[in-house]
Scaffold this motif. Structure first.
Motif, PDB file in Angstrom:
ATOM      1  N   PRO A 238      -0.231   8.319  -4.606  1.00 30.74           N
ATOM      2  CA  PRO A 238      -0.978   9.439  -5.196  1.00 30.74           C
ATOM      3  C   PRO A 238      -0.509   9.825  -6.596  1.00 30.74           C
ATOM      4  O   PRO A 238      -1.252  10.451  -7.343  1.00 30.74           O
ATOM      5  CB  PRO A 238      -0.743  10.583  -4.193  1.00 30.74           C
ATOM      6  CG  PRO A 238       0.499  10.202  -3.450  1.00 30.74           C
ATOM      7  CD  PRO A 238       0.498   8.716  -3.393  1.00 30.74           C
ATOM      8  N   VAL A 239       0.725   9.464  -6.936  1.00 23.64           N
ATOM      9  CA  VAL A 239       1.259   9.823  -8.261  1.00 23.64           C
ATOM     10  C   VAL A 239       0.948   8.741  -9.287  1.00 23.64           C
ATOM     11  O   VAL A 239       0.382   9.004 -10.350  1.00 23.64           O
ATOM     12  CB  VAL A 239       2.778  10.081  -8.182  1.00 23.64           C
ATOM     13  CG1 VAL A 239       3.338  10.388  -9.577  1.00 23.64           C
ATOM     14  CG2 VAL A 239       3.077  11.237  -7.224  1.00 23.64           C
ATOM     15  N   THR A 240       1.327   7.494  -8.974  1.00 25.11           N
ATOM     16  CA  THR A 240       1.157   6.404  -9.938  1.00 25.11           C
ATOM     17  C   THR A 240      -0.239   5.784  -9.908  1.00 25.11           C
ATOM     18  O   THR A 240      -0.624   5.083 -10.844  1.00 25.11           O
ATOM     19  CB  THR A 240       2.181   5.297  -9.671  1.00 25.11           C
ATOM     20  OG1 THR A 240       1.934   4.715  -8.368  1.00 25.11           O
ATOM     21  CG2 THR A 240       3.597   5.856  -9.698  1.00 25.11           C
ATOM     22  N   LYS A 241      -0.987   6.020  -8.808  1.00 25.68           N
ATOM     23  CA  LYS A 241      -2.322   5.423  -8.625  1.00 25.68           C
ATOM     24  C   LYS A 241      -2.247   3.896  -8.521  1.00 25.68           C
ATOM     25  O   LYS A 241      -3.207   3.192  -8.832  1.00 25.68           O
ATOM     26  CB  LYS A 241      -3.268   5.820  -9.768  1.00 25.68           C
ATOM     27  CG  LYS A 241      -3.357   7.310 -10.041  1.00 25.68           C
ATOM     28  CD  LYS A 241      -3.831   8.080  -8.822  1.00 25.68           C
ATOM     29  CE  LYS A 241      -3.938   9.580  -9.126  1.00 25.68           C
ATOM     30  NZ  LYS A 241      -4.303  10.373  -7.934  1.00 25.68           N
ATOM     31  N   LEU A 242      -1.099   3.384  -8.083  1.00 24.14           N
ATOM     32  CA  LEU A 242      -0.910   1.943  -7.970  1.00 24.14           C
ATOM     33  C   LEU A 242      -0.654   1.541  -6.524  1.00 24.14           C
ATOM     34  O   LEU A 242      -0.120   2.320  -5.735  1.00 24.14           O
ATOM     35  CB  LEU A 242       0.280   1.490  -8.830  1.00 24.14           C
ATOM     36  CG  LEU A 242       0.157   1.710 -10.341  1.00 24.14           C
ATOM     37  CD1 LEU A 242       1.458   1.320 -11.031  1.00 24.14           C
ATOM     38  CD2 LEU A 242      -1.014   0.922 -10.914  1.00 24.14           C
ATOM     39  N   ALA A 243      -1.035   0.309  -6.181  1.00 23.42           N
ATOM     40  CA  ALA A 243      -0.649  -0.291  -4.907  1.00 23.42           C
ATOM     41  C   ALA A 243       0.761  -0.865  -5.056  1.00 23.42           C
ATOM     42  O   ALA A 243       1.363  -0.787  -6.135  1.00 23.42           O
ATOM     43  CB  ALA A 243      -1.650  -1.374  -4.525  1.00 23.42           C
ATOM     44  N   SER A 244       1.295  -1.451  -3.973  1.00 20.67           N
ATOM     45  CA  SER A 244       2.687  -1.906  -3.993  1.00 20.67           C
ATOM     46  C   SER A 244       2.803  -3.355  -3.539  1.00 20.67           C
ATOM     47  O   SER A 244       2.115  -3.784  -2.612  1.00 20.67           O
ATOM     48  CB  SER A 244       3.551  -1.025  -3.083  1.00 20.67           C
ATOM     49  OG  SER A 244       3.508   0.327  -3.502  1.00 20.67           O
ATOM     50  N   VAL A 245       3.699  -4.077  -4.219  1.00 19.27           N
ATOM     51  CA  VAL A 245       4.073  -5.439  -3.833  1.00 19.27           C
ATOM     52  C   VAL A 245       5.564  -5.423  -3.524  1.00 19.27           C
ATOM     53  O   VAL A 245       6.370  -4.957  -4.340  1.00 19.27           O
ATOM     54  CB  VAL A 245       3.771  -6.447  -4.957  1.00 19.27           C
ATOM     55  CG1 VAL A 245       4.275  -7.842  -4.580  1.00 19.27           C
ATOM     56  CG2 VAL A 245       2.285  -6.482  -5.250  1.00 19.27           C
ATOM     57  N   TYR A 246       5.948  -5.923  -2.329  1.00 22.88           N
ATOM     58  CA  TYR A 246       7.349  -5.912  -1.903  1.00 22.88           C
ATOM     59  C   TYR A 246       7.892  -7.334  -1.818  1.00 22.88           C
ATOM     60  O   TYR A 246       7.208  -8.257  -1.355  1.00 22.88           O
ATOM     61  CB  TYR A 246       7.486  -5.246  -0.531  1.00 22.88           C
ATOM     62  CG  TYR A 246       7.162  -3.767  -0.528  1.00 22.88           C
ATOM     63  CD1 TYR A 246       8.107  -2.825  -0.935  1.00 22.88           C
ATOM     64  CD2 TYR A 246       5.906  -3.314  -0.133  1.00 22.88           C
ATOM     65  CE1 TYR A 246       7.803  -1.472  -0.940  1.00 22.88           C
ATOM     66  CE2 TYR A 246       5.607  -1.964  -0.125  1.00 22.88           C
ATOM     67  CZ  TYR A 246       6.558  -1.044  -0.532  1.00 22.88           C
ATOM     68  OH  TYR A 246       6.256   0.296  -0.539  1.00 22.88           O
ATOM     69  N   VAL A 247       9.140  -7.510  -2.269  1.00 21.39           N
ATOM     70  CA  VAL A 247       9.847  -8.783  -2.126  1.00 21.39           C
ATOM     71  C   VAL A 247      11.283  -8.490  -1.685  1.00 21.39           C
ATOM     72  O   VAL A 247      11.810  -7.395  -1.928  1.00 21.39           O
ATOM     73  CB  VAL A 247       9.872  -9.591  -3.444  1.00 21.39           C
ATOM     74  CG1 VAL A 247       8.473  -9.912  -3.915  1.00 21.39           C
ATOM     75  CG2 VAL A 247      10.637  -8.838  -4.531  1.00 21.39           C
ATOM     76  N   GLN A 248      11.914  -9.455  -1.040  1.00 23.09           N
ATOM     77  CA  GLN A 248      13.310  -9.333  -0.632  1.00 23.09           C
ATOM     78  C   GLN A 248      14.203  -9.793  -1.779  1.00 23.09           C
ATOM     79  O   GLN A 248      13.924 -10.815  -2.416  1.00 23.09           O
ATOM     80  CB  GLN A 248      13.575 -10.192   0.611  1.00 23.09           C
ATOM     81  CG  GLN A 248      14.928  -9.950   1.255  1.00 23.09           C
ATOM     82  CD  GLN A 248      14.965  -8.649   2.056  1.00 23.09           C
ATOM     83  OE1 GLN A 248      13.941  -8.185   2.528  1.00 23.09           O
ATOM     84  NE2 GLN A 248      16.141  -8.081   2.200  1.00 23.09           N
ATOM     85  N   ILE A 249      15.265  -9.031  -2.055  1.00 22.82           N
ATOM     86  CA  ILE A 249      16.202  -9.392  -3.113  1.00 22.82           C
ATOM     87  C   ILE A 249      17.390 -10.133  -2.500  1.00 22.82           C
ATOM     88  O   ILE A 249      18.107  -9.576  -1.658  1.00 22.82           O
ATOM     89  CB  ILE A 249      16.701  -8.144  -3.870  1.00 22.82           C
ATOM     90  CG1 ILE A 249      15.531  -7.396  -4.503  1.00 22.82           C
ATOM     91  CG2 ILE A 249      17.714  -8.545  -4.936  1.00 22.82           C
ATOM     92  CD1 ILE A 249      14.805  -8.156  -5.566  1.00 22.82           C
TER      93      ILE A 249
END
Length: 346
Positions: A238-249
């Motif tokens: 709701p703040v950035t208006k962006l979706a998310s992509v997750y990866v393992q470090i």
């Protein structure tokens, strides 16, 4: 008089000469810009996007250490990003003046309760008080002893140590600061449980192919590493208006919690597309354009730009393969200006 004649004659000749010069002799030459050019080429284009994000804890692998009582921060032994082993000291606290007074008061109350309980038992033996009076004194003693023990335990927990090996993600206080009981002082991410979250436009998130890899570069590092995409969360923040992509470090990457990261991910391949050097691209209020060079004259040409790949950018329309575009000295160009080509590149 002779002198006057000699003075007048040069002046008269000068005026005559200047009046004889034609307008063509005095006109300024057309401006000429020195530029480099490159050809519009065709070929397969890798459509890649750049992502921006940060390393963060992976949910269950996060530990939070709080102040057990009102305390002063004596020292921060492990600042943010520090990789620590289990049992290593993270932050040292000391009781505040109020906490020390509470401990002294609790000790005094416990001692007084002990004496009162002992006196009640003696009086009961003499038949001067009832069993209820002894029980009341015993309960008061128990409460006072518990309060003293609790403060003593919390006083002994003022050296905050790592409960597991990992990376310090957050330090919530600085040396010399007074913190209230329960204040979060340190957050620790468990070793091997670090992930990266990248923000991405929701429309682009839906285009990321399954099984994609992200090329990640940490801030201040020139060595990228590749990791597979764990998941794509299409829910918009709701703040950035962006979706998310997750990866393992991976542990061997040396990336710490909270560290800023840049990622590159391949969306697809465009066959037979036109490309030009990115240095040729200009912008006029959101309209991309280039200068096409023909017969040593620069002509502005509006284009439709596509995805960027490395130091080149694709062109959807506005150019033809084989045309030449200016790549250096472009900011000094104007439409219709004559140019001198310094070097030509493919």
């Amino acid at each position: 008089m002779i002198i006057r004649k000699f003075l007048i004659l040069p002046l008269t000749c000068g005026l005559m000469l200047s009046s004889c010069q034609s307008p063509a002799d005095t006109a300024a030459p057309d401006p000429v810009a020195t530029i480099d050019v490159a050809l519009v080429t065709t070929g397969n284009i890798d459509e890649k996007i750049t992502l921006y994000g940060a390393a963060e804890a992976n949910g269950a692998g996060k530990y939070t250490l709080s102040a057990p009582m009102e305390a002063l921060v004596q020292a921060v032994d492990a600042p943010v990003g520090t990789q620590v082993r289990r049992g290593q000291i993270l932050v040292r606290l000391s009781p505040s003046p109020t906490a020390r007074l509470d401990l002294v008061t609790a000790s005094a109350n416990a001692s007084a309760a002990d004496l009162a309980h002992a006196r009640a038992r003696r009086l009961r033996a003499d038949g001067l008080v009832s069993d209820a009076d002894v029980e009341t004194a015993r309960a008061a003693k128990q409460t006072a002893d518990a309060a003293r023990a609790s403060l003593a335990t919390r006083n002994g927990a003022l050296v905050l140590r790592a409960p597991a090996s990992g990376t310090v993600e957050i330090v919530g206080a600085s040396a010399g600061e007074l913190v209230a009981p329960g204040t979060t002082i340190v957050s620790l991410v468990k070793e091997g449980d670090l992930r990266a979250r990248f923000g991405v436009d929701p429309a682009i998130a839906r285009r990321i192919p399954q099984g994609s890899y992200v090329e990640i570069t940490a801030a201040g590092s020139k060595t990228p590493f590749n990791v597979p995409v764990l998941s794509v969360d299409s829910v918009v923040d709701p703040v950035t208006k962006l979706a998310s992509v997750y990866v393992q470090i991976p542990d061997e990457s040396g990336v710490g919690a909270g560290e800023s990261l840049t990622g590159r991910v391949l969306l697809g391949n465009i066959p037979g597309g036109m490309t030009i050097p990115y240095a040729a691209l200009l912008d006029d209020g959101g309209q991309p354009y280039v200068f096409v060079i023909a017969q040593n004259v620069a002509k502005r040409r509006d284009i439709v730009a596509g995805p960027r790949t490395g130091d080149r950018i694709s062109v959807a329309s506005g150019l033809k393969p084989g045309e030449r575009v200016a790549t250096a000295g472009v900011t000094a160009l104007e439409d219709g200006m004559k140019v001198r080509i310094q070097s030509a590149k493919k």
